[in-house]
Design a protein around this motif. Sequence first.
Motif, PDB file in Angstrom:
ATOM      1  N   UNK A   1       0.840  -1.205   0.000  1.00 44.64           N
ATOM      2  CA  UNK A   1       0.000   0.000   0.000  1.00 44.64           C
ATOM      3  C   UNK A   1       0.877   1.258   0.000  1.00 44.64           C
ATOM      4  N   UNK A   2       2.001   1.212   0.705  1.00 39.53           N
ATOM      5  CA  UNK A   2       2.882   2.378   0.756  1.00 39.53           C
ATOM      6  C   UNK A   2       3.538   2.635  -0.606  1.00 39.53           C
ATOM      7  N   UNK A   3       3.811   1.549  -1.323  1.00 41.56           N
ATOM      8  CA  UNK A   3       4.360   1.691  -2.673  1.00 41.56           C
ATOM      9  C   UNK A   3       3.332   2.369  -3.591  1.00 41.56           C
ATOM     10  N   UNK A   4       2.089   1.912  -3.435  1.00 45.75           N
ATOM     11  CA  UNK A   4       0.991   2.488  -4.204  1.00 45.75           C
ATOM     12  C   UNK A   4       0.808   3.962  -3.831  1.00 45.75           C
ATOM     13  N   UNK A   5       0.877   4.277  -2.562  1.00 47.82           N
ATOM     14  CA  UNK A   5       0.718   5.644  -2.075  1.00 47.82           C
ATOM     15  C   UNK A   5       1.778   6.568  -2.694  1.00 47.82           C
ATOM     16  N   UNK A   6       3.029   6.112  -2.693  1.00 46.97           N
ATOM     17  CA  UNK A   6       4.109   6.937  -3.259  1.00 46.97           C
ATOM     18  C   UNK A   6       3.804   7.261  -4.723  1.00 46.97           C
ATOM     19  N   UNK A   7       3.253   6.297  -5.428  1.00 44.37           N
ATOM     20  CA  UNK A   7       2.912   6.544  -6.822  1.00 44.37           C
ATOM     21  C   UNK A   7       1.752   7.540  -6.926  1.00 44.37           C
ATOM     22  N   UNK A   8       0.753   7.400  -6.065  1.00 44.15           N
ATOM     23  CA  UNK A   8      -0.402   8.304  -6.109  1.00 44.15           C
ATOM     24  C   UNK A   8      -0.035   9.742  -5.727  1.00 44.15           C
ATOM     25  N   UNK A   9       1.023   9.928  -4.986  1.00 43.42           N
ATOM     26  CA  UNK A   9       1.456  11.284  -4.635  1.00 43.42           C
ATOM     27  C   UNK A   9       1.980  12.024  -5.852  1.00 43.42           C
ATOM     28  N   UNK A  10       2.303  11.262  -6.875  1.00 35.80           N
ATOM     29  CA  UNK A  10       2.947  11.871  -8.036  1.00 35.80           C
ATOM     30  C   UNK A  10       2.167  11.715  -9.343  1.00 35.80           C
ATOM     31  N   UNK A  11       1.412  10.634  -9.488  1.00 37.15           N
ATOM     32  CA  UNK A  11       0.832  10.316 -10.788  1.00 37.15           C
ATOM     33  C   UNK A  11      -0.301  11.277 -11.165  1.00 37.15           C
ATOM     34  N   UNK A  12      -0.239  11.758 -12.383  1.00 36.49           N
ATOM     35  CA  UNK A  12      -1.298  12.622 -12.904  1.00 36.49           C
ATOM     36  C   UNK A  12      -1.805  12.032 -14.230  1.00 36.49           C
ATOM     37  N   UNK A  13      -1.979  10.718 -14.219  1.00 43.23           N
ATOM     38  CA  UNK A  13      -2.454  10.022 -15.422  1.00 43.23           C
ATOM     39  C   UNK A  13      -3.938   9.702 -15.306  1.00 43.23           C
ATOM     40  N   UNK A  14      -4.334   9.093 -14.189  1.00 45.65           N
ATOM     41  CA  UNK A  14      -5.725   8.666 -14.027  1.00 45.65           C
ATOM     42  C   UNK A  14      -6.322   9.179 -12.713  1.00 45.65           C
ATOM     43  N   UNK A  15      -7.621   9.396 -12.721  1.00 48.05           N
ATOM     44  CA  UNK A  15      -8.399   9.541 -11.483  1.00 48.05           C
ATOM     45  C   UNK A  15      -9.316   8.325 -11.376  1.00 48.05           C
ATOM     46  N   UNK A  16      -9.143   7.568 -10.309  1.00 48.72           N
ATOM     47  CA  UNK A  16      -9.849   6.288 -10.157  1.00 48.72           C
ATOM     48  C   UNK A  16     -11.108   6.440  -9.304  1.00 48.72           C
ATOM     49  N   UNK A  17     -12.197   6.922  -9.884  1.00 43.83           N
ATOM     50  CA  UNK A  17     -13.417   7.044  -9.093  1.00 43.83           C
ATOM     51  C   UNK A  17     -14.084   5.692  -8.925  1.00 43.83           C
ATOM     52  N   UNK A  18     -14.514   5.405  -7.710  1.00 42.20           N
ATOM     53  CA  UNK A  18     -15.287   4.204  -7.442  1.00 42.20           C
ATOM     54  C   UNK A  18     -14.515   2.926  -7.765  1.00 42.20           C
ATOM     55  N   UNK A  19     -13.224   2.983  -7.563  1.00 36.18           N
ATOM     56  CA  UNK A  19     -12.338   1.848  -7.834  1.00 36.18           C
ATOM     57  C   UNK A  19     -12.060   1.134  -6.517  1.00 36.18           C
ATOM     58  N   UNK A  20     -11.822  -0.179  -6.592  1.00 37.00           N
ATOM     59  CA  UNK A  20     -11.603  -0.941  -5.358  1.00 37.00           C
ATOM     60  C   UNK A  20     -10.192  -1.481  -5.248  1.00 37.00           C
ATOM     61  N   UNK A  21      -9.731  -1.567  -4.020  1.00 34.05           N
ATOM     62  CA  UNK A  21      -8.535  -2.335  -3.679  1.00 34.05           C
ATOM     63  C   UNK A  21      -9.013  -3.721  -3.302  1.00 34.05           C
ATOM     64  N   UNK A  22      -8.435  -4.740  -3.914  1.00 31.82           N
ATOM     65  CA  UNK A  22      -8.759  -6.105  -3.535  1.00 31.82           C
ATOM     66  C   UNK A  22      -7.557  -6.676  -2.778  1.00 31.82           C
ATOM     67  N   UNK A  23      -7.781  -7.076  -1.548  1.00 35.18           N
ATOM     68  CA  UNK A  23      -6.716  -7.677  -0.745  1.00 35.18           C
ATOM     69  C   UNK A  23      -7.028  -9.153  -0.622  1.00 35.18           C
ATOM     70  N   UNK A  24      -6.044  -9.972  -0.836  1.00 37.40           N
ATOM     71  CA  UNK A  24      -6.307 -11.394  -0.943  1.00 37.40           C
ATOM     72  C   UNK A  24      -5.126 -12.192  -0.388  1.00 37.40           C
ATOM     73  N   UNK A  25      -5.425 -13.171   0.434  1.00 31.80           N
ATOM     74  CA  UNK A  25      -4.365 -14.098   0.858  1.00 31.80           C
ATOM     75  C   UNK A  25      -4.985 -15.431   1.248  1.00 31.80           C
ATOM     76  N   UNK A  26      -4.102 -16.398   1.410  1.00 32.42           N
ATOM     77  CA  UNK A  26      -4.542 -17.756   1.645  1.00 32.42           C
ATOM     78  C   UNK A  26      -3.957 -18.209   2.972  1.00 32.42           C
ATOM     79  N   UNK A  27      -4.814 -18.380   3.956  1.00 33.62           N
ATOM     80  CA  UNK A  27      -4.327 -18.734   5.301  1.00 33.62           C
ATOM     81  C   UNK A  27      -3.453 -19.983   5.283  1.00 33.62           C
ATOM     82  N   UNK A  28      -3.861 -20.960   4.468  1.00 34.19           N
ATOM     83  CA  UNK A  28      -3.127 -22.229   4.511  1.00 34.19           C
ATOM     84  C   UNK A  28      -1.722 -22.073   3.966  1.00 34.19           C
ATOM     85  N   UNK A  29      -1.549 -21.196   2.957  1.00 31.21           N
ATOM     86  CA  UNK A  29      -0.175 -21.039   2.478  1.00 31.21           C
ATOM     87  C   UNK A  29       0.685 -20.320   3.508  1.00 31.21           C
TER      88      UNK A  29
END
Lengths: 285, 285
Positions: free
Chosen positions: A198-226
């Motif tokens: 998320x911090x990597x993404x944040x650093x990019x969002x502090x600078x990027x002026x390419x897209x505005x992501x309205x109503x976009x989702x972050x999907x977080x996913x992991x597998x407990x067993x792994x």
Amino acid sequence: MFKIPKHQVAGHQAIDGNLGPLIDDSGRFYKPLQDDERGTTELAFYQSFSSMLPHHIRGFFPVFYGTQLVEASDGSGLRPHLVLQDITSNHLNPSILDVKIGSRTWYPEASEDYIQKVLEGDRLTTTVTLGFRISGLQIYESKESGYWKPARKEVKSFSADDVRLILRKFVSSNLEPEPDCCFASTIYGGCSGILEQLLELKAWFEDQTVYHFHSCSLLLLFDKESVLNGRTVPFVEVKLIDFAHTVEAKGVIDHNFLGGLCSFIKFVSEVLTDSKVSTIEASFN
Amino acid sequence: MFKIPKHQVAGHQAIDGNLGPLIDDSGRFYKPLQDDERGTTELAFYQSFSSMLPHHIRGFFPVFYGTQLVEASDGSGLRPHLVLQDITSNHLNPSILDVKIGSRTWYPEASEDYIQKVLEGDRLTTTVTLGFRISGLQIYESKESGYWKPARKEVKSFSADDVRLILRKFVSSNLEPEPDCCFASTIYGGCSGILEQLLELKAWFEDQTVYHFHSCSLLLLFDKESVLNGRTVPFVEVKLIDFAHTVEAKGVIDHNFLGGLCSFIKFVSEVLTDSKVSTIEASFN
């Protein structure tokens, strides 16, 4: 050959003869292209993003394989679908959190009716107050109990405290009576954990002026067993999805997404900090 | 003994028999306490902030000296005023920019009428699109020309490109035909320049869950002549003002202010980068 996705937690679903996404056995996700502006916008995004984004950011988006005519799930016949990477396909029992980022999910160019309708939804959920809302989730409990997947109505009514609890449950082995957060340090923390991503993404969002992501989702996913089996690659995934309202940035950063992302980061880091405190306290008892 | 402030660029003004702030000769600023919730809220903020904020952040706020009954500027008699530091008093010819931060200046708990009214203002200005709007400004030109101070109506209609131009003019010795940005490296850049101060503020906003600053302004202020004379202390000031809608944060960061602040930082850094490029190009010609 096409199937209804087992692990979809939000959005239109291809059940009871409705129009929704499909998957196949080769790890692809077929999303019906909406036949209005939303379809055009999302297709334009997927066609442009890989050339517009820096290399280290592209991994936050599903792979795009083009479009394909597919028998629609509602029986209405052939319909163009976006062919995307099925993010869940590498995971046996994925725990998934869908978080819609931004304190505003409407975009300035939209119609008055649309703005008022969406604004109402933003005010009734945590979108305005927290800068994000949980849109859906499933948490794997065990072979016996399967998944905990609260109903949409329940998800929609989440308060700030519910969000805090969900973020603790998401990284716990037991959900009741008090989540133990035993996966917090591995899943939220660590050098390839959710917080770092998320911090990597944040650093990019502090600078990027390419897209505005309205109503976009972050999907977080992991597998407990792994995690339990000590497998490390790639057990935590952070992806952005849903670009039907992603527009050109016109030289301005996406301050709406960035603010919401920072708020979400703060919530996640609090779970991590609290779980460290609990571990230290436990070791003294 | 009380006078009308010469360097006020936005807000209610004590002219033509209206109610507005006053100053005295000892560097104090008397702001009429509004007799509704706004007054209570602003007073509560000033009474609490110095004990609530870390030391390095307090300097971003005007010094608060308490309240005092003062003859109101509209002739209505004695009225309680907030006694604050007059930020402009140390400056002979201050150039001032008042920037209202946030893509939303309404707060969730407000009445429906208030929200709809304020939202309309947010949509008509750059508030929604840029995450901030310029509320007022004055730029000192020279002894002969005095200040350039666009009318309120003009300020209200600023576009994104107008904002970019203002941010260039603000640090230029000539405003026409093309601002030279000759003060950019000193005022925006440098280790105590505006950008550094904004970044310090940003780091705090990423973490603080004490206040949400709705409809609050950043006041940027410097004195061209002290730059030209090489005086360094304190020639650039960054202050937060207007707390009539500042509320408790309830454990959530002020994502609305933070997002707008990051957007404003990006605008300022672009002026700084462009001015460096121009200097390098000029040195090659």
